[in-house]
Design a protein around this motif. Structure first.
Motif, PDB file in Angstrom:
ATOM      1  N   PRO A  21     -10.355 -12.532 -27.851  1.00 35.85           N
ATOM      2  CA  PRO A  21     -11.324 -11.435 -27.760  1.00 35.85           C
ATOM      3  C   PRO A  21     -10.792 -10.122 -28.339  1.00 35.85           C
ATOM      4  CG  PRO A  21     -11.078 -12.520 -25.625  1.00 35.85           C
ATOM      5  CD  PRO A  21     -10.035 -13.096 -26.539  1.00 35.85           C
ATOM      6  N   TYR A  22      -9.482 -10.042 -28.563  1.00 34.28           N
ATOM      7  CA  TYR A  22      -8.866  -8.820 -29.085  1.00 34.28           C
ATOM      8  C   TYR A  22      -8.817  -8.786 -30.612  1.00 34.28           C
ATOM      9  CZ  TYR A  22      -7.442  -8.857 -24.237  1.00 34.28           C
ATOM     10  OH  TYR A  22      -7.450  -8.921 -22.874  1.00 34.28           O
ATOM     11  N   HIS A  23      -9.202  -9.887 -31.238  1.00 36.94           N
ATOM     12  CA  HIS A  23      -9.178  -9.961 -32.700  1.00 36.94           C
ATOM     13  C   HIS A  23     -10.479  -9.436 -33.301  1.00 36.94           C
ATOM     14  CE1 HIS A  23      -5.653 -12.484 -32.247  1.00 36.94           C
ATOM     15  NE2 HIS A  23      -5.470 -12.377 -33.557  1.00 36.94           N
ATOM     16  N   THR A  24     -10.378  -9.009 -34.531  1.00 30.79           N
ATOM     17  CA  THR A  24     -11.528  -8.593 -35.330  1.00 30.79           C
ATOM     18  C   THR A  24     -11.509  -9.425 -36.603  1.00 30.79           C
ATOM     19  OG1 THR A  24     -11.380  -6.337 -34.481  1.00 30.79           O
ATOM     20  CG2 THR A  24     -12.641  -6.645 -36.511  1.00 30.79           C
ATOM     21  N   LYS A  25     -12.685  -9.897 -37.007  1.00 30.40           N
ATOM     22  CA  LYS A  25     -12.796 -10.706 -38.218  1.00 30.40           C
ATOM     23  C   LYS A  25     -13.163  -9.800 -39.392  1.00 30.40           C
ATOM     24  CE  LYS A  25     -14.863 -14.666 -37.839  1.00 30.40           C
ATOM     25  NZ  LYS A  25     -15.914 -15.703 -37.734  1.00 30.40           N
ATOM     26  N   PHE A  26     -12.492 -10.030 -40.517  1.00 34.12           N
ATOM     27  CA  PHE A  26     -12.727  -9.266 -41.735  1.00 34.12           C
ATOM     28  C   PHE A  26     -13.130 -10.204 -42.872  1.00 34.12           C
ATOM     29  CE2 PHE A  26      -9.865  -6.755 -39.205  1.00 34.12           C
ATOM     30  CZ  PHE A  26     -10.359  -5.465 -39.349  1.00 34.12           C
ATOM     31  N   ASP A  27     -14.031  -9.731 -43.708  1.00 31.75           N
ATOM     32  CA  ASP A  27     -14.374 -10.417 -44.956  1.00 31.75           C
ATOM     33  C   ASP A  27     -13.473  -9.833 -46.028  1.00 31.75           C
ATOM     34  OD1 ASP A  27     -16.487 -11.915 -43.798  1.00 31.75           O
ATOM     35  OD2 ASP A  27     -17.827 -10.193 -43.998  1.00 31.75           O
ATOM     36  N   CYS A  28     -12.711 -10.690 -46.685  1.00 28.62           N
ATOM     37  CA  CYS A  28     -11.699 -10.243 -47.641  1.00 28.62           C
ATOM     38  C   CYS A  28     -11.925 -10.883 -49.007  1.00 28.62           C
ATOM     39  CB  CYS A  28     -10.308 -10.646 -47.162  1.00 28.62           C
ATOM     40  SG  CYS A  28      -9.866 -10.035 -45.530  1.00 28.62           S
ATOM     41  N   VAL A  29     -11.380 -10.226 -50.017  1.00 26.95           N
ATOM     42  CA  VAL A  29     -11.394 -10.755 -51.383  1.00 26.95           C
ATOM     43  C   VAL A  29     -10.057 -10.422 -52.026  1.00 26.95           C
ATOM     44  CG1 VAL A  29     -12.510 -10.695 -53.655  1.00 26.95           C
ATOM     45  CG2 VAL A  29     -13.891 -10.348 -51.591  1.00 26.95           C
ATOM     46  N   ILE A  30      -9.452 -11.434 -52.666  1.00 25.69           N
ATOM     47  CA  ILE A  30      -8.291 -11.180 -53.513  1.00 25.69           C
ATOM     48  C   ILE A  30      -8.654 -11.589 -54.934  1.00 25.69           C
ATOM     49  CG2 ILE A  30      -6.519 -11.383 -51.741  1.00 25.69           C
ATOM     50  CD1 ILE A  30      -5.933 -14.221 -52.877  1.00 25.69           C
ATOM     51  N   LYS A  31      -8.019 -10.922 -55.882  1.00 24.03           N
ATOM     52  CA  LYS A  31      -8.210 -11.258 -57.298  1.00 24.03           C
ATOM     53  C   LYS A  31      -6.903 -10.968 -58.016  1.00 24.03           C
ATOM     54  CE  LYS A  31     -10.996 -10.375 -61.342  1.00 24.03           C
ATOM     55  NZ  LYS A  31     -11.842  -9.461 -62.041  1.00 24.03           N
TER      56      LYS A  31
END
Length: 126
Positions: A21-31
């Motif tokens: 419950p302490y985590h946050t989800k992120f949408d990421c992109v690498i290039k």
């Protein structure tokens, strides 16, 4: 190598299936490279202690890649990580598919030597 990888992230609107419950989800992109194909993925961390950064993100992606590369089947991956394949089949197959997707993307984006260099840089900064 790490400083040549473009990396962007934003907090995901979908905050389900979190590690804790302490985590946050992120949408990421690498290039990587001017003609490189971007790789989109999610990443989770506890933002009370950190925010996504290229070192931690690439370390996580490498771990997934190596897990897939070193296991010939989902059942072997289950055994490697201490799961019972038949009890946790859905979870393991989901993990297998995610690691396969990551491995395929990283192997398309980087050579084996470049992946080794990235791993070396991460370990030097740890």
């Amino acid at each position: 190598m790490l400083n040549q990888i473009a990396f962007v992230y934003e907090e995901s609107e979908n905050q389900t299936d979190l590690f804790t419950p302490y985590h946050t989800k992120f949408d990421c992109v690498i290039k990587y490279g001017t003609n490189g194909k971007p790789f989109k993925f999610t990443y989770q961390c506890n933002t009370d202690h950190m925010t996504p950064n290229i070192n931690d993100v690439m370390d996580s992606l490498l771990l997934d890649t190596y897990a897939y590369d070193n296991c010939a089947t989902p059942a072997e991956m289950a055994d490697e990580f201490g799961y019972d394949y038949y009890e946790d089949k859905n979870k393991i197959n989901k993990m297998w598919d995610a690691c396969k997707r990551t491995a395929n993307a990283l192997h398309e984006m980087f050579s084996d030597d470049e992946l080794s260099e990235i791993e070396r840089e991460i370990n030097e900064e740890s």
